[in-house]
Design an enzyme around this catalytic site. Structure first.
Site, PDB file in Angstrom:
ATOM      1  N   HIS A 107       0.933  -1.107   0.061  1.00  0.00           N
ATOM      2  CA  HIS A 107      -0.206  -0.193  -0.018  1.00  0.00           C
ATOM      3  C   HIS A 107       0.878   1.156   0.026  1.00  0.00           C
ATOM      4  O   HIS A 107       0.264   2.339  -0.140  1.00  0.00           O
ATOM      5  CB  HIS A 107      -0.932   0.006   1.187  1.00  0.00           C
ATOM      6  CG  HIS A 107      -2.019  -1.086   1.089  1.00  0.00           C
ATOM      7  ND1 HIS A 107      -2.786  -1.065   0.226  1.00  0.00           N
ATOM      8  CD2 HIS A 107      -2.216  -2.109   2.182  1.00  0.00           C
ATOM      9  CE1 HIS A 107      -3.731  -2.269   0.552  1.00  0.00           C
ATOM     10  NE2 HIS A 107      -3.428  -2.872   1.446  1.00  0.00           N
ATOM     11  N   ASP A 161      -4.270 -13.027   3.015  1.00  0.00           N
ATOM     12  CA  ASP A 161      -5.464 -12.535   3.661  1.00  0.00           C
ATOM     13  C   ASP A 161      -6.644 -12.969   2.792  1.00  0.00           C
ATOM     14  O   ASP A 161      -7.709 -12.639   3.236  1.00  0.00           O
ATOM     15  CB  ASP A 161      -5.507 -11.235   4.012  1.00  0.00           C
ATOM     16  CG  ASP A 161      -4.526 -10.210   3.217  1.00  0.00           C
ATOM     17  OD1 ASP A 161      -4.564 -10.551   1.913  1.00  0.00           O
ATOM     18  OD2 ASP A 161      -4.469  -9.004   3.526  1.00  0.00           O
TER      19      ASP A 161
END
Ligand code: Q9C
Ligand code: ZN
Length: 349
Positions: A165, A290
């Site tokens: 990110h 995830d």
């Protein structure tokens, strides 16, 4: 497969992140990396190295902005200088230059600078954040060098905080330095003309996309939860294809929350076809796990066994590959899921 371990990850241990109007305990915790390393050890991955803790700043400064790096390096000292009692709290932003405010405003105020570089209030900077990130960067760069020279077919960087990110001059999503981008740039610098980054984390790798958005030499491909409902919301849509020279060199495959492995796997085939068509000679995998069904902050339905399949499908691309750990928060199972990818990749020969 070579495993690179960043021991300094523990120095980044955030206390709180902002969630629904209050401060809650961080989900991106040191235990994550320990679980991965423990499981790799149990599975017999014996070649584990601990690279130098200082990254080659030439590479870091080619991926990240100089002033952003200076901010991160000095942030904790500036925070303590404001008030020594701040040592008991982490740095989180509370004001942002959105809606026509000037991101380039020459402000000296610390809080204003935090808000300028942060894009969310979930990514605390702590006393050890810079040291942990720099050691992680060193691991990613070293992994890429080993793979680039042909001495390793695959390397796995077990590090945190994660990186995908983080952009050239911003942090968020628990990420500060973009380890996958650093690995890709290192592969480019070592002579690989075309490098692909495949991001399999549940969340769109907005930082990685933005770093390479105008470049044709690094293909970025991401399979992730649809940003229409999933973090990071403001990037990761299918119509983002790259810009300028980079047009056609970014591929987003958003999938609805609730997607199971049969559909996810079809997207991996599409992603790997794009990597092959691009003519990449080396691959970086932003390895978030995830997408796992029990992940507490994500919404795909992958089983642990599916991660073994992912590892072998990635191996079928037959490219020198650097895996960089990203997200994955079902802490007990995340070690198993990462080790399954590593095993699937290694056993596929
Ligand atoms: N309380 C990575 O997987 N926060 N980052 C979601 C949860 C942001 C995830 C809210 C999630 C960022 C590397
Ligand atoms: Zn994620």
């Amino acid at each position: 497969m070579l495993i690179l371990q960043n021991d300094r990850h523990r120095e980044h241990a955030g206390r709180h992140e902002m969630y629904r109007g209050r401060l809650v305990e961080c989900v991106e915790v040191p235990e994550r990396a320990e679980l991965v390393l423990g499981e790799l050890h149990r599975r017999g991955f014996a070649r584990v190295e601990r690279p130098a803790v200082r990254a080659d700043m030439t590479v870091v400064e080619s991926v990240h902005d100089l002033r952003y790096l200076a901010f991160l390096r000095q942030a904790w000292d500036h925070w303590i200088a404001l008030d020594s009692a701040n040592a008991s709290f982490d740095i989180l932003p509370s004001v942002w230059p959105n809606q026509g405010l000037r991101r380039d405003a020459p402000t000296q105020n610390f809080s204003a600078q935090v808000g300028r570089y942060a894009f969310d209030a979930g990514s605390p900077i702590t006393r050890g954040t810079w040291d942990a990130c720099l050691a992680g960067a060193a691991s990613a760069i070293e992994a890429a060098r080993r793979v680039a020279s042909g001495s390793e077919r695959g390397a796995l960087v077990v590090t945190r905080p994660p990186g995908h990110h983080a952009g050239r001059d911003f942090f968020g999503g628990y990420c500060f330095l973009n380890n996958a981008a650093l690995a890709a740039q290192t592969l480019r610098d070592a002579g690989h003309a075309r490098v692909a980054i495949l991001d399999v984390d549940y969340h769109h790798g907005n930082g990685t996309q933005s770093i390479f958005y105008r470049r044709a030499d690094v293909l970025t491909v991401s399979i992730h939860g649809d940003p229409a409902t999933e973090y990071p919301f403001y990037l990761g849509y299918a119509d983002e294809r790259g810009e300028g020279e980079g047009e056609g060199f970014n591929l987003n495959r958003p999938l609805p929350k609730g997607t199971a492995f049969d559909a996810w796997r079809r997207e991996l085939d599409i992603a790997l076809e794009a990597v092959a068509r691009f003519g990449a000679s080396a691959l970086v995998v932003a390895l978030g796990v995830d997408a796992y069904k029990a992940d507490p902050i994500s919404g795909f339905l992958l089983d642990s066994a599916d991660f073994t399949t992912i590892g072998s499908l990635i191996a079928s691309a037959r490219l020198p590959t650097v895996f960089v750990l990203e997200g994955g928060y079902a802490v007990a199972e995340m070690g198993i899921n990462v080790a399954n990818v590593a095993e699937g990749f290694s056993l596929a020969g």
